[in-house]
Design a protein around this motif. Structure first.
Motif, PDB file in Angstrom:
ATOM      1  N   ILE A 167       0.855  -1.203   0.000  1.00  0.00           N
ATOM      2  CA  ILE A 167       0.000   0.000   0.000  1.00  0.00           C
ATOM      3  C   ILE A 167       0.884   1.244   0.000  1.00  0.00           C
ATOM      4  N   ILE A 168       0.710   2.063  -1.011  1.00  0.00           N
ATOM      5  CA  ILE A 168       1.432   3.340  -1.035  1.00  0.00           C
ATOM      6  C   ILE A 168       0.421   4.484  -0.941  1.00  0.00           C
ATOM      7  N   ASN A 169       0.924   5.643  -0.594  1.00  0.00           N
ATOM      8  CA  ASN A 169       0.057   6.807  -0.426  1.00  0.00           C
ATOM      9  C   ASN A 169       0.853   8.043  -0.849  1.00  0.00           C
ATOM     10  N   THR A 170       0.428   8.668  -1.937  1.00  0.00           N
ATOM     11  CA  THR A 170       1.118   9.860  -2.426  1.00  0.00           C
ATOM     12  C   THR A 170       0.114  10.836  -3.009  1.00  0.00           C
ATOM     13  N   PRO A 171       0.189  12.138  -2.674  1.00  0.00           N
ATOM     14  CA  PRO A 171       0.898  12.752  -1.570  1.00  0.00           C
ATOM     15  C   PRO A 171       0.522  12.082  -0.237  1.00  0.00           C
ATOM     16  N   THR A 177       4.954  14.173   2.195  1.00  0.00           N
ATOM     17  CA  THR A 177       5.935  13.871   1.148  1.00  0.00           C
ATOM     18  C   THR A 177       5.212  13.342  -0.092  1.00  0.00           C
ATOM     19  N   VAL A 178       5.951  13.364  -1.212  1.00  0.00           N
ATOM     20  CA  VAL A 178       5.369  12.961  -2.491  1.00  0.00           C
ATOM     21  C   VAL A 178       6.319  11.956  -3.139  1.00  0.00           C
ATOM     22  N   LEU A 179       5.783  10.886  -3.694  1.00  0.00           N
ATOM     23  CA  LEU A 179       6.644   9.913  -4.374  1.00  0.00           C
ATOM     24  C   LEU A 179       7.027  10.447  -5.754  1.00  0.00           C
ATOM     25  N   ILE A 212       5.782  20.312  -8.244  1.00  0.00           N
ATOM     26  CA  ILE A 212       5.969  18.853  -8.293  1.00  0.00           C
ATOM     27  C   ILE A 212       4.760  18.243  -9.007  1.00  0.00           C
ATOM     28  N   GLU A 213       5.040  17.245  -9.836  1.00  0.00           N
ATOM     29  CA  GLU A 213       3.939  16.601 -10.549  1.00  0.00           C
ATOM     30  C   GLU A 213       3.497  15.343  -9.814  1.00  0.00           C
ATOM     31  N   HIS A 214       2.199  15.145  -9.735  1.00  0.00           N
ATOM     32  CA  HIS A 214       1.700  13.939  -9.068  1.00  0.00           C
ATOM     33  C   HIS A 214       2.013  12.707  -9.921  1.00  0.00           C
ATOM     34  N   GLN A 215       2.711  11.760  -9.322  1.00  0.00           N
ATOM     35  CA  GLN A 215       3.046  10.524 -10.052  1.00  0.00           C
ATOM     36  C   GLN A 215       2.032   9.444  -9.693  1.00  0.00           C
ATOM     37  N   SER A 216       0.903   9.477 -10.380  1.00  0.00           N
ATOM     38  CA  SER A 216      -0.098   8.431 -10.160  1.00  0.00           C
ATOM     39  C   SER A 216       0.459   7.108 -10.677  1.00  0.00           C
ATOM     40  N   VAL A 217       0.091   6.007 -10.027  1.00  0.00           N
ATOM     41  CA  VAL A 217       0.496   4.709 -10.594  1.00  0.00           C
ATOM     42  C   VAL A 217      -0.087   4.538 -11.994  1.00  0.00           C
ATOM     43  N   LEU A 311       9.382  23.334  11.673  1.00  0.00           N
ATOM     44  CA  LEU A 311       8.523  22.905  10.566  1.00  0.00           C
ATOM     45  C   LEU A 311       9.230  21.910   9.653  1.00  0.00           C
ATOM     46  N   PHE A 312       8.519  20.870   9.261  1.00  0.00           N
ATOM     47  CA  PHE A 312       9.042  19.933   8.270  1.00  0.00           C
ATOM     48  C   PHE A 312       8.605  20.408   6.888  1.00  0.00           C
ATOM     49  N   LYS A 313       9.242  19.826   5.881  1.00  0.00           N
ATOM     50  CA  LYS A 313       8.887  20.165   4.501  1.00  0.00           C
ATOM     51  C   LYS A 313       7.491  19.620   4.187  1.00  0.00           C
ATOM     52  N   CYS A 314       6.699  20.382   3.452  1.00  0.00           N
ATOM     53  CA  CYS A 314       5.372  19.888   3.055  1.00  0.00           C
ATOM     54  C   CYS A 314       5.242  20.012   1.545  1.00  0.00           C
TER      55      CYS A 314
END
Ligand code: GLN
Length: 384
Positions: A167-171, A177-179, A212-217, A311-314
């Motif tokens: 199971i992956i989750n992005t964002p 984080t983003v894959l 950043i571009e969403h990398q959908s499977v 703060l962490f990176k978002c």
């Protein structure tokens, strides 16, 4: 009457979800609720008008089991346009009662006794209980703060004959984080030649920042072939309470998915589906979402920059992680309880998303709020 006298719980270690718990605590103490993720602003008026219109024009009986077909067709068009992935709306899209139901159904439809499922912690809290109810075993890969990056060579070491699913989750909720395309290629590489099924939880697909571009499977044909892709209208259209989402999967997986779906929810509320069908062609509404939330993220960042939180990176989602290690050495659950009670702001402790409650003194704020709410919250946060 003392029947049933000894219920043998199927989920002995599970209590009420942290989202429900923290929202209730926020309410009890009249705190600003930056815990459970939901917007405090309204959906687009076209959407609410479309619901009323749908109700008045007779869409009040059962929707088709798999969902209102025109809506499924619009989803297929969107997926093709965004990810160049042709899908069949008849057989490869199902409308669900939100992302959580889609995840639960996907898991239940393929996981059997003793199957192993690889999860990345911090993992959304519904994954593991769903796996356990299906008889499977969650196998955790712990991501480390503050980067939360995946080393795929190490993931590969977790794979065995028993691995049925990843199971992956992005964002990613909660880390933000983003894959990358590289991550997806690695996932492809380690699953090639196996029967591993993937659940790709992409409910924040349109909330992604800094170009950043969403990398959908779905961009990766070999991954798409083995994936249930989970999506949610709640996140995209500020309608988390309507509980409508969808699942995209190849026909063979979707056939199994629907066998479970039909006896669980049967079908999803009709009027919302008709309304989403009307609004989906308005591409601007989802294409502008990143800029809309980037402004909120940046506003919130600036407003709490001078606080003692780190703060962490978002990169995506509407969540901001912060470390409070300079403020307190309490456990995160204690810290957020005290913050809610005494300081008037509620947040989510991140340890609840790890199997052994690994506690890095990190908590999550939701910034899907009006600027006024964020301003008031930031003033309080800066005093902590
Ligand atoms: N997804 C939301 C969050 O992460 C919570 C959804 C829920 O409460 N079930 O905050």
């Amino acid at each position: 009457m003392n029947f049933p006298s000894n219920i043998n719980s199927k989920l002995p270690a599970i209590g009420t979800t942290i989202f429900t718990t923290m929202s209730a605590l926020a309410k009890e103490h009249n705190a600003i609720n930056l815990s459970q993720g939901f917007p405090d602003f309204s959906p687009h008026p076209l959407l609410t008008e479309a619901v009323e219109k749908a109700m008045k024009s007779g869409f009040n009986q059962y929707a088709p089991m798999a969902g209102y077909l025109p809506l499924r067709e619009k989803i297929a068009e969107k997926v093709e346009a965004l990810y160049s992935c042709p899908i069949d709306p008849e057989t490869e899209v199902t409308i669900t009662a939100g992302g959580t139901q889609a995840i639960f159904t996907a898991i239940l439809s393929v996981i059997r006794e003793n199957d192993e499922v690889i999860l990345f912690a911090p993992a959304y809290d519904s994954y593991a209980p769903a796996i356990e109810l299906a008889g499977g075993k969650p196998l955790y890969y712990d991501l480390e703060a503050p980067e939360y990056r995946i080393n795929w060579t190490n993931v590969k070491k977790l794979i065995s004959q028993r691995t049925k699913m990843i199971i992956i989750n992005t964002p990613h909720n909660p880390s933000g984080t983003v894959l990358s395309a590289f991550d997806m290629q690695q996932l492809d590489k380690i699953t090639r030649g196996t029967d591993i099924v993937i659940i790709s939880d992409e409910v924040y697909e349109h909330i992604i920042f800094d170009g950043i571009e969403h990398q959908s499977v779905l961009r990766f044909p070999k991954l798409a072939e083995r994936s249930f892709v989970i999506n949610s209208f709640g996140k995209t259209y500020h309608t988390t309470g309507w509980k409508v989402g969808y699942c995209v999967a190849p026909k063979n997986l979707m056939t199994e998915f629907r066998k479970v779906h039909q006896f669980n929810v049967f079908s999803v509320n009709s009027i919302a589906q008709v309304a989403f069908d009307e609004i989906l062609p308005r591409k601007d509404l989802y294409l502008e979402l990143s800029a809309f939330y980037k402004q909120k993220r940046d506003y919130f960042h600036k407003a709490i920059q001078s606080s003692r939180f780190k703060l962490f990176k978002c990169e995506g989602t509407y969540f901001q992680l912060v470390s409070y290690s300079k403020i307190s050495d309490e456990r995160d659950l204690e810290f957020v309880r005290r913050m809610t009670r005494d300081m008037g702001v509620a947040a989510i402790p991140v340890s609840v998303f790890y199997r052994h409650n690994i506690d890095n003194s990190v908590i999550r704020f939701c910034f899907a709020k009006e600027e006024e709410t964020l301003k008031r919250a930031a003033e309080l946060i800066c005093k902590i």
